[in-house]
Scaffold this motif. Sequence first.
Motif, mmCIF file in Angstrom:
data_model
loop_
_atom_site.group_PDB
_atom_site.id
_atom_site.type_symbol
_atom_site.label_atom_id
_atom_site.label_comp_id
_atom_site.label_asym_id
_atom_site.label_seq_id
_atom_site.Cartn_x
_atom_site.Cartn_y
_atom_site.Cartn_z
ATOM 1 N N ASN A 1 6.054 3.989 -11.521
ATOM 2 C CA ASN A 1 6.726 3.169 -12.348
ATOM 3 C C ASN A 1 8.290 3.559 -12.171
ATOM 4 O O ASN A 1 9.340 2.960 -12.379
ATOM 5 C CB ASN A 1 6.314 2.912 -13.975
ATOM 6 N N VAL B 1 4.749 -1.740 -15.199
ATOM 7 C CA VAL B 1 3.761 -2.168 -14.468
ATOM 8 C C VAL B 1 2.438 -1.527 -14.888
ATOM 9 O O VAL B 1 2.301 -0.510 -14.527
ATOM 10 C CB VAL B 1 3.979 -2.234 -12.957
ATOM 11 N N ASP C 1 -9.281 -7.758 -5.177
ATOM 12 C CA ASP C 1 -7.995 -7.342 -5.287
ATOM 13 C C ASP C 1 -8.134 -5.580 -4.543
ATOM 14 O O ASP C 1 -7.228 -4.801 -4.937
ATOM 15 C CB ASP C 1 -7.349 -6.938 -6.692
ATOM 16 N N TYR D 1 1.023 -7.240 -9.537
ATOM 17 C CA TYR D 1 0.970 -6.779 -10.477
ATOM 18 C C TYR D 1 1.754 -7.689 -11.784
ATOM 19 O O TYR D 1 1.252 -8.170 -12.668
ATOM 20 C CB TYR D 1 0.784 -5.388 -11.017
ATOM 21 N N ASN D 2 2.884 -7.467 -11.595
ATOM 22 C CA ASN D 2 4.028 -7.888 -12.521
ATOM 23 C C ASN D 2 5.074 -8.585 -11.999
ATOM 24 O O ASN D 2 6.078 -8.009 -11.595
ATOM 25 C CB ASN D 2 4.311 -6.794 -13.578
ATOM 26 N N GLN E 1 -0.696 -1.475 -14.236
ATOM 27 C CA GLN E 1 -1.578 -0.958 -13.326
ATOM 28 C C GLN E 1 -1.187 0.113 -12.640
ATOM 29 O O GLN E 1 -1.775 0.915 -11.846
ATOM 30 C CB GLN E 1 -2.125 -1.984 -12.429
ATOM 31 N N ARG F 1 -10.966 -4.321 -9.947
ATOM 32 C CA ARG F 1 -10.861 -4.346 -11.210
ATOM 33 C C ARG F 1 -11.487 -4.998 -11.945
ATOM 34 O O ARG F 1 -11.990 -6.180 -11.649
ATOM 35 C CB ARG F 1 -9.259 -4.373 -11.648
ATOM 36 N N ARG G 1 3.020 -4.257 -4.133
ATOM 37 C CA ARG G 1 2.165 -3.898 -5.323
ATOM 38 C C ARG G 1 2.709 -4.306 -6.630
ATOM 39 O O ARG G 1 1.974 -4.882 -7.384
ATOM 40 C CB ARG G 1 1.619 -2.727 -5.275
ATOM 41 N N ALA H 1 -4.186 -10.342 -3.871
ATOM 42 C CA ALA H 1 -3.377 -9.336 -4.489
ATOM 43 C C ALA H 1 -2.059 -9.597 -5.000
ATOM 44 O O ALA H 1 -1.662 -9.273 -6.060
ATOM 45 C CB ALA H 1 -3.889 -7.996 -3.942
ATOM 46 N N SER H 2 -1.414 -10.248 -3.778
ATOM 47 C CA SER H 2 0.162 -10.413 -4.153
ATOM 48 C C SER H 2 0.454 -11.757 -4.566
ATOM 49 O O SER H 2 1.803 -11.566 -5.041
ATOM 50 C CB SER H 2 0.793 -9.828 -2.900
#
Lengths: 334, 236, 293
Positions: free
Chosen positions: B97, B89, C234, C172-173, B91, C287, C168, C30-31
């Motif tokens: 991580n 990730v 965010d 992001y991913n 950020q 950001r 979080r 954000a999520s």
Amino acid sequence: MAKTTIIRGTSQYRSIVTVGFALLGLVVILLPFVMSGFRTFQFTMALLWALGVLSLNMLTGWSGQISLGHSALFGLGSYTTCILVGTYEWNPLLTIPVAALVTFIFGIMIGIPALRLAGLYLALMTLAIGVAFTPVIRRFKEHTGGSMGISIKKKVFPEEIVGLNLDQYLYFLVVIFAVVMFALARNLLKSRVGRAITAMRDNEIPAQTMGIYPARYKTLIFATSSMFAGIAGALYAFVIRFSAPYSFTLTLAIFFLAGLVVGGIGTLAGAVLGGLFIQFVPYYAEEINQSLAGMVFGIIIIVIMVTAPTGVLGLIKKVRARVVTVADPPVVRN
Amino acid sequence: MSLLEVNNLVAGYGMVQVLNGISLSVEEGEVAVVLGANGAGKTTTLRALTGMIKTSGSVLFEGEEMVGKKTDQIVRHRIAHVPQGRGTVAQMDVDENLELGAYIRSDKAGIAADKQKMFELFPRLAERRKQAAGSLSGGEQQMLAIARALMMSPRLLLLDEPSLGLAPLIIRSVFDTLQQINTEFGTTMLVVEQNANLALGIAKSAFVLETGDIVAGGSAAQIAADDTIRKAYLGI
Amino acid sequence: MTKFFQLVIAGIEIGSIYALVALAIVIIYASTGLKNLAQGEMAMFSAFIAYQFHAWGLGIWLALILAILTTFVLGMGVQQVVLKPVQDSSLLTVVIVTLGLFLGLNSVAGFIWGYMMLAFPAIFPEGAVEIGSVGISYAAIGVFAVLLACAGALFALFQFTKIGLAMRAVAYNKETSMLVGVQVNRVIMVGFGLAASLGAVGGIFAAPKLFLDPFMMLTVLIYALASAAFGGLDSPLGAVIAGLFIGVIENLAGGYIGFIGSDLKIVVPLVIILGTLLFRPQGLLGRKYIPRV
Ligand SMILES: Nc1ncnc2c1ncn2[C@@H]1O[C@H](COP(=O)(O)OP(=O)(O)OP(=O)(O)O)[C@@H](O)[C@H]1O
Ligand SMILES: [Mg+2]
């Protein structure tokens, strides 16, 4: 069952289209003579909403931008006519170009910052405009009549015009405007500019490489769309002869959106379906309960977007496709 | 019985079928590689194994069927997957991580100990504990991705082109580390690679994938020695 | 000077409400990358639920806690039923769907509770702390304290808990989150419930001041959206700071600039949105904005 195939541009296709339009024209012309004055009024209103939906469609359907400020633009057109006729005693017809100009300029003013906004932020900004319209109108009550609204006296229109009563006259006036505006919209969409705009919606980068400048076109489409909403608003003032801040709230903007979604985003004919929907669903729903229309609209928006994003028109086309195939003529290569 | 037994695995994207029923197996404790050119379906194979795309056929892991399970359920069998292009990730910082890597575990002490182990294995990560993953160098990111995967103390580690985009020297060190992990922790690995020489160097068994079919398989030494395979599929 | 401080305090009070709703918007954005334009309406609905519990005879605090919990569940339901199907659709689709939700919730509230303004019981005691000539009402202190508590709890949740870490990560991913065993869909659902609850807190604490009607949160939504944009879409911290800031600025502008008065205050968020977008699109603490390619 064997499916028929109709090829675009053939005489068969043309005659079907011609007959279709002739029938439609006949219905449109006869309608105010068969229907009661109130029914005629309702269809006039439906057409006005259709113009509102059309204006939103030019923005959302073609260029993929969203606006929640179209209630405000519609209202601005309506107020322009009401103030000029009510306070300054203008001839109503002369106010239409003024309303068009005012909303066009306003559209440019929104359109320029809108260029820099990604879709989400544009929604945000126009939402703020939609919500701000009511308090701003209230604030300038010297001109707008504040919460009480501003009205036009019935006597500015003659009792009878070219043999038509007022309901019929207004109906035909709106029909003529609608025909012209839909035709304009159609031509605009088919023009170089229109193709550029849809190209930008689908992907901005190739548009630039085609020598299309997104900024100019986006502003232009925003201004034109605003102007269409403004003209529809001015005509609304003819029909209702009254403007009040609470007639042009965010709810109206969402209704336009609902009409757009129901009719089918990006289609012209869908706007008419949307207009009928906006006029008649609340009319019947509110007989049952005041809130029912909103609930129905809310649910329909969600259900259509989730299950059939092409709207009613898309469904009609699908059904039609089961029966006949409309195809483009084969391309002849040398 | 092998740790991982894949039988007649079919997978693809939407209407496009990419894997045409491949079979392979990985023994407990070994390093296996899948070799293949660009577009052969290597990434697709790993994505199919962890349920990230629509799959049919059979994937037995420790005798249990994985096909039809969701990714998070498969992962809970402690199958770690380092996707192509890292899979950290960006950020979040290094510490976070690693914490995330241990998401399915709840033994606090064990997690802390493993984290310490990771920092010993990758001292460069220790120096950068509070740095966002996205701001690490390519090599460091790959190390973090591997460390993140190891944090779940996996029974099977799937690695998708760990050499991708790294300088030769760094690639060397990544592969050395992989070998070290295999010998020290006994972690079973399935590595997907284009870089055949390096991968065969650390592997015990190898499979060659060509447009969705396994065209050769056997011990790594055997594959490495087979001239026809080398010429036809591996270009070396 | 007394007027100045009085306006600032009023600004902080209403700004706390903006901040709470803005926090809700930011969490969802954000999520999931999704902006819920119905956030204000959901908050309005919660305020009605609290009202209903109170009308059924529960104490006000119990009523509002129950309402917040109910909203948590409702929020999760809305996500599953309405938003999940369009989660990966185009922005336009998502915006339209949240507007459908907006209209639907508004009408359902009108259907159940009508369109007459209802008085919501006071949550904090009447009266004020006097500092010099400036009076700070208990309500203002209370609302501000609630904001700080919510923001603090949120911070702790994100920084120190596993679910917070997962939320979080999902934001992001999603792929990496899935690969470490996070149940992405469930996390998004919980995030939605959480955001709805935060909005509910905003709606409920706004209710004694704004009175209850289906349109009560309309302007709050605009202010909250402006706060979210201004603070950085965010950035939860940005949302809090921006919400308070906008509340204060709006009150000062309304109080000192005669032309603006109470009707034109609404232009303040409009100007702030525009200014942010033109000069710092990522917002104060967001950001750096990365255009999607
Ligand atoms: N998301 C997708 N949708 C459709 N097709 C895809 C998708 N991802 C991959 N493919 C196709 O599947 C085939 C195999 O792709 P895959 O990514 O598995 O190859 P690979 O062996 O990993 O290649 P590389 O070495 O370049 O990473 C390719 O033809 C590719 O075009
Ligand atoms: Mg690959």
